[in-house]
Design a protein around this motif. Structure first.
Motif, mmCIF file in Angstrom:
data_model
loop_
_atom_site.group_PDB
_atom_site.id
_atom_site.type_symbol
_atom_site.label_atom_id
_atom_site.label_comp_id
_atom_site.label_asym_id
_atom_site.label_seq_id
_atom_site.Cartn_x
_atom_site.Cartn_y
_atom_site.Cartn_z
ATOM 1 N N ASN A 77 0.521 -1.173 0.136
ATOM 2 C CA ASN A 77 0.129 0.540 -0.219
ATOM 3 C C ASN A 77 0.812 2.058 0.176
ATOM 4 O O ASN A 77 0.505 2.728 -0.039
ATOM 5 N N GLN A 78 2.126 0.881 0.288
ATOM 6 C CA GLN A 78 3.252 1.976 0.061
ATOM 7 C C GLN A 78 2.530 3.455 -0.987
ATOM 8 O O GLN A 78 2.968 2.163 -2.141
ATOM 9 N N GLU A 79 2.665 4.332 -1.771
ATOM 10 C CA GLU A 79 2.557 5.145 -2.339
ATOM 11 C C GLU A 79 3.495 6.170 -2.579
ATOM 12 O O GLU A 79 3.842 7.105 -1.022
ATOM 13 N N VAL A 80 4.005 7.234 -3.520
ATOM 14 C CA VAL A 80 4.710 7.349 -3.266
ATOM 15 C C VAL A 80 4.728 8.912 -2.835
ATOM 16 O O VAL A 80 4.926 10.336 -2.033
ATOM 17 N N ALA A 81 3.225 9.102 -3.159
ATOM 18 C CA ALA A 81 2.274 10.702 -2.961
ATOM 19 C C ALA A 81 0.787 10.153 -2.649
ATOM 20 O O ALA A 81 0.673 9.464 -3.725
ATOM 21 N N PRO A 82 -0.194 10.968 -1.834
ATOM 22 C CA PRO A 82 -1.512 10.277 -2.321
ATOM 23 C C PRO A 82 -1.954 10.829 -3.757
ATOM 24 O O PRO A 82 -1.664 11.498 -4.371
ATOM 25 N N THR A 128 0.060 2.668 -6.013
ATOM 26 C CA THR A 128 0.786 2.295 -4.600
ATOM 27 C C THR A 128 1.718 0.783 -4.998
ATOM 28 O O THR A 128 2.267 1.107 -6.368
ATOM 29 N N LEU A 129 3.046 0.317 -4.783
ATOM 30 C CA LEU A 129 3.899 -0.578 -4.377
ATOM 31 C C LEU A 129 2.984 -1.740 -5.063
ATOM 32 O O LEU A 129 3.772 -1.663 -6.290
ATOM 33 N N GLY A 130 1.762 -2.361 -4.808
ATOM 34 C CA GLY A 130 1.291 -3.358 -5.521
ATOM 35 C C GLY A 130 0.915 -2.760 -6.460
ATOM 36 O O GLY A 130 0.990 -3.998 -7.290
ATOM 37 N N HIS A 181 9.998 0.843 -14.531
ATOM 38 C CA HIS A 181 9.191 0.979 -12.826
ATOM 39 C C HIS A 181 10.220 0.181 -12.268
ATOM 40 O O HIS A 181 9.814 0.040 -10.615
ATOM 41 N N ARG A 182 11.332 -0.852 -12.916
ATOM 42 C CA ARG A 182 11.538 -1.084 -11.518
ATOM 43 C C ARG A 182 12.444 -0.504 -10.843
ATOM 44 O O ARG A 182 12.397 0.293 -9.741
ATOM 45 N N GLY A 183 13.327 1.392 -11.158
ATOM 46 C CA GLY A 183 13.509 2.444 -10.339
ATOM 47 C C GLY A 183 12.475 2.943 -9.831
ATOM 48 O O GLY A 183 12.426 3.422 -8.288
ATOM 49 N N GLN A 184 11.048 2.708 -10.112
ATOM 50 C CA GLN A 184 9.943 3.139 -8.956
ATOM 51 C C GLN A 184 9.876 2.800 -8.022
ATOM 52 O O GLN A 184 9.646 2.749 -6.725
ATOM 53 N N LEU A 185 10.025 1.384 -8.646
ATOM 54 C CA LEU A 185 10.164 0.127 -7.105
ATOM 55 C C LEU A 185 10.521 0.812 -5.962
ATOM 56 O O LEU A 185 10.531 0.432 -4.758
ATOM 57 N N THR A 186 11.770 0.565 -6.789
ATOM 58 C CA THR A 186 13.195 0.841 -5.119
ATOM 59 C C THR A 186 13.009 1.824 -4.444
ATOM 60 O O THR A 186 12.796 1.728 -3.297
ATOM 61 N N ILE A 187 12.317 3.047 -5.093
ATOM 62 C CA ILE A 187 11.609 4.440 -3.939
ATOM 63 C C ILE A 187 11.174 3.737 -3.651
ATOM 64 O O ILE A 187 11.062 3.865 -2.029
ATOM 65 N N LEU A 188 10.045 3.509 -3.374
ATOM 66 C CA LEU A 188 8.967 3.451 -2.698
ATOM 67 C C LEU A 188 9.303 1.805 -1.974
ATOM 68 O O LEU A 188 8.551 1.600 -0.497
ATOM 69 N N GLN A 209 10.670 3.769 0.427
ATOM 70 C CA GLN A 209 10.210 4.398 1.436
ATOM 71 C C GLN A 209 8.995 3.224 2.236
ATOM 72 O O GLN A 209 8.902 3.847 3.306
ATOM 73 N N ALA A 210 9.017 2.354 1.661
ATOM 74 C CA ALA A 210 8.052 1.149 3.052
ATOM 75 C C ALA A 210 9.208 1.197 3.957
ATOM 76 O O ALA A 210 8.380 -0.073 4.997
#
Length: 165
Positions: free
Chosen positions: A32-37, A41-43, A130-137, A140-141
């Protein structure tokens, strides 16, 4: 752009192994982690990576859709296992259905011409993006992020070494 199927297969095996390590590190709680509202989400992002492999069916490859709906499931293990299945299925389909000469062909999809050799390059680039986005989330999680093209800070510390800055 790929002109030889074997070149794609070699790179696909390397890149999907990296993606699989990231997906295997996800937890149900992290999904459920999201970078911003209001952002994915990560999922949702992880599921999109798996789901997008089925789009190659529209270009003539014999690949299936993930089990379930396009909405992200609540199980990290399920997302990882479906990605594993689908990435292997895509590998097999390209290997058996798209010999080198097919990669030079163009297919009309959604009113656009898709060059098949370029499409295979795009599939890898899409996943890497999208892997780059995954690593950030994942960070954050609070997850430990596996290395992608080299060790992460967490991996340096686990090895008892000082992380590079």
């Amino acid at each position: 752009m790929f002109t030889k199927t074997s070149d794609f297969l070699t790179e696909w095996k390397q890149e999907t192994a990296i993606t699989q390590r990231l997906l295997d590190a996800l937890t149900d709680d992290s999904l459920n982690q999201e970078v911003a509202p209001g952002y994915r989400t990560l999922g949702q992002l992880a599921w999109h990576i798996a789901w997008s492999l089925s789009y190659l069916k529209d270009l003539g490859l014999n690949v299936s859709k993930p089990a379930g709906e396009e909405a992200a499931p609540e199980s990290a293990a399920f997302i990882a296992s479906e990605y594993c299945r689908l990435s292997a299925e895509l590998l097999q389909a390209v290997e058996s259905e798209w010999p080198d000469e097919v990669l030079g062909q163009t297919v009309n999809l959604f009113g656009q011409d898709w060059h098949l050799g370029r499409t295979l390059r795009f599939v890898i680039q899409h996943e890497v993006h999208h892997r780059g986005q995954l690593t950030i989330l994942m960070r954050q999680a609070g997850l430990s992020v596996p290395g992608v093209y080299g060790p992460t800070r967490d991996e340096w510390i686990e090895k008892g070494q000082k992380p590079l800055l």
